[in-house]
Motif scaffolding. Structure first.
Motif, short mmCIF file in Angstrom:
data_model
loop_
_atom_site.label_atom_id
_atom_site.label_comp_id
_atom_site.label_asym_id
_atom_site.label_seq_id
_atom_site.Cartn_x
_atom_site.Cartn_y
_atom_site.Cartn_z
N GLY A 41 0.76 -1.18 0.01
CA GLY A 41 0.06 -0.02 0.15
C GLY A 41 0.89 1.13 -0.02
N LEU A 42 1.95 1.26 0.83
CA LEU A 42 2.81 2.27 0.70
C LEU A 42 3.57 2.72 -0.53
N GLY A 43 3.73 1.64 -1.17
CA GLY A 43 4.64 1.64 -2.59
C GLY A 43 3.53 2.28 -3.49
N ILE A 44 2.43 1.74 -3.53
CA ILE A 44 1.49 2.24 -4.41
C ILE A 44 1.00 3.82 -4.16
N GLY A 45 0.84 4.02 -3.06
CA GLY A 45 0.65 5.38 -2.51
C GLY A 45 1.78 6.28 -2.79
N ARG A 46 2.97 6.04 -2.63
CA ARG A 46 4.03 6.90 -3.06
C ARG A 46 3.84 7.22 -4.54
N LEU A 47 3.72 6.07 -5.49
CA LEU A 47 3.61 6.33 -6.83
C LEU A 47 2.44 7.23 -7.40
N VAL A 48 1.33 6.80 -6.67
CA VAL A 48 -0.06 7.71 -6.71
C VAL A 48 0.17 9.15 -6.47
N PHE A 49 0.73 9.40 -5.14
CA PHE A 49 0.84 11.01 -4.63
C PHE A 49 1.93 11.43 -5.08
N ARG A 50 2.91 10.84 -5.92
CA ARG A 50 3.85 11.41 -6.61
C ARG A 50 3.36 12.09 -8.16
N ALA A 51 2.59 11.24 -8.65
CA ALA A 51 1.99 11.57 -10.03
C ALA A 51 0.74 12.79 -9.52
N LEU A 52 0.09 12.63 -8.51
CA LEU A 52 -1.04 13.79 -8.10
C LEU A 52 -0.14 14.90 -7.73
N ASN A 53 0.99 14.89 -7.06
CA ASN A 53 1.77 16.17 -6.96
C ASN A 53 2.16 16.81 -8.14
N ARG A 54 2.58 16.03 -9.01
CA ARG A 54 3.31 16.51 -10.17
C ARG A 54 1.92 17.14 -10.96
N VAL A 55 0.91 16.62 -10.90
CA VAL A 55 -0.18 17.26 -11.70
C VAL A 55 -0.85 18.60 -10.99
N GLU A 56 -0.54 18.50 -9.81
CA GLU A 56 -1.00 19.72 -8.78
C GLU A 56 -0.19 20.96 -9.04
N LEU A 57 1.23 20.42 -9.13
CA LEU A 57 1.89 21.70 -9.62
C LEU A 57 1.55 22.12 -10.97
N LEU A 58 1.32 21.57 -11.99
CA LEU A 58 0.77 22.04 -13.21
C LEU A 58 -0.45 22.90 -13.09
N LEU A 59 -1.38 22.40 -12.33
CA LEU A 59 -2.76 22.96 -12.00
C LEU A 59 -2.34 24.45 -11.27
N ALA A 60 -1.53 23.99 -10.26
CA ALA A 60 -1.17 25.23 -9.47
C ALA A 60 -0.92 26.38 -10.38
N ALA A 61 0.21 26.08 -11.02
CA ALA A 61 0.82 27.23 -11.99
C ALA A 61 -0.29 27.67 -13.09
N THR A 62 -1.31 26.79 -13.36
CA THR A 62 -2.22 27.47 -14.17
C THR A 62 -3.16 28.17 -13.37
#
Length: 141
Positions: A41-62
């Protein structure tokens, strides 16, 4: 409503939906699935949140670009600033601590629950409220 306000609202609602889906639906449910161990679960969570945070950075910049490009009132600027600040706090202050802790758990250590996790959840709740306010106020601008 001008184009910048409409874009701000749209991006805020997309961002809101992603945070709700990942942080408040996927994250807690994955640990309830049959056969999902804490390390898995931690391994999956790290991948998912890393991807989410990257998208969040793009959305925040927008959001930042649309807020500053348009003729917005403080009612729009305030929740935008809160959402951007909370994302920065999560990425720069809370996530590194959570990553170090998950590294230790994945290495086999048995650790108690983390206060950083509670802070992350609290920041997510406030960010959700800020994004909701940003989307609504963007539509009303």
């Amino acid at each position: 409503m001008d184009a910048a306000s409409a874009a701000t609202a749209a991006v805020a609602f997309v961002w809101l939906g992603m945070v709700l889906a990942i942080s408040f639906l996927e994250a807690p449910l994955k640990f309830r699935a049959p056969g999902v161990t804490l390390p898995l679960g931690l391994g999956i969570g790290r991948l998912v949140f890393r991807a989410l945070n990257r998208v969040e950075l793009l959305l925040a910049a927008t959001v930042a670009a649309t807020v500053f490009a348009g003729d917005v009132r403080a009612a729009v600027m305030a929740p935008a600033a809160v959402a951007l600040a909370l994302l920065a706090v999560q990425l720069l202050l809370i996530r590194p601590s959570l990553n170090r802790r998950s590294d230790r758990v994945l290495a086999g250590e048995d650790l108690p629950r983390s206060h950083a996790h509670v802070f992350y959840i609290a920041a997510e709740v406030v960010k959700v409220l800020a994004l909701l306010a940003l989307g609504i106020r963007g539509l009303m601008n």
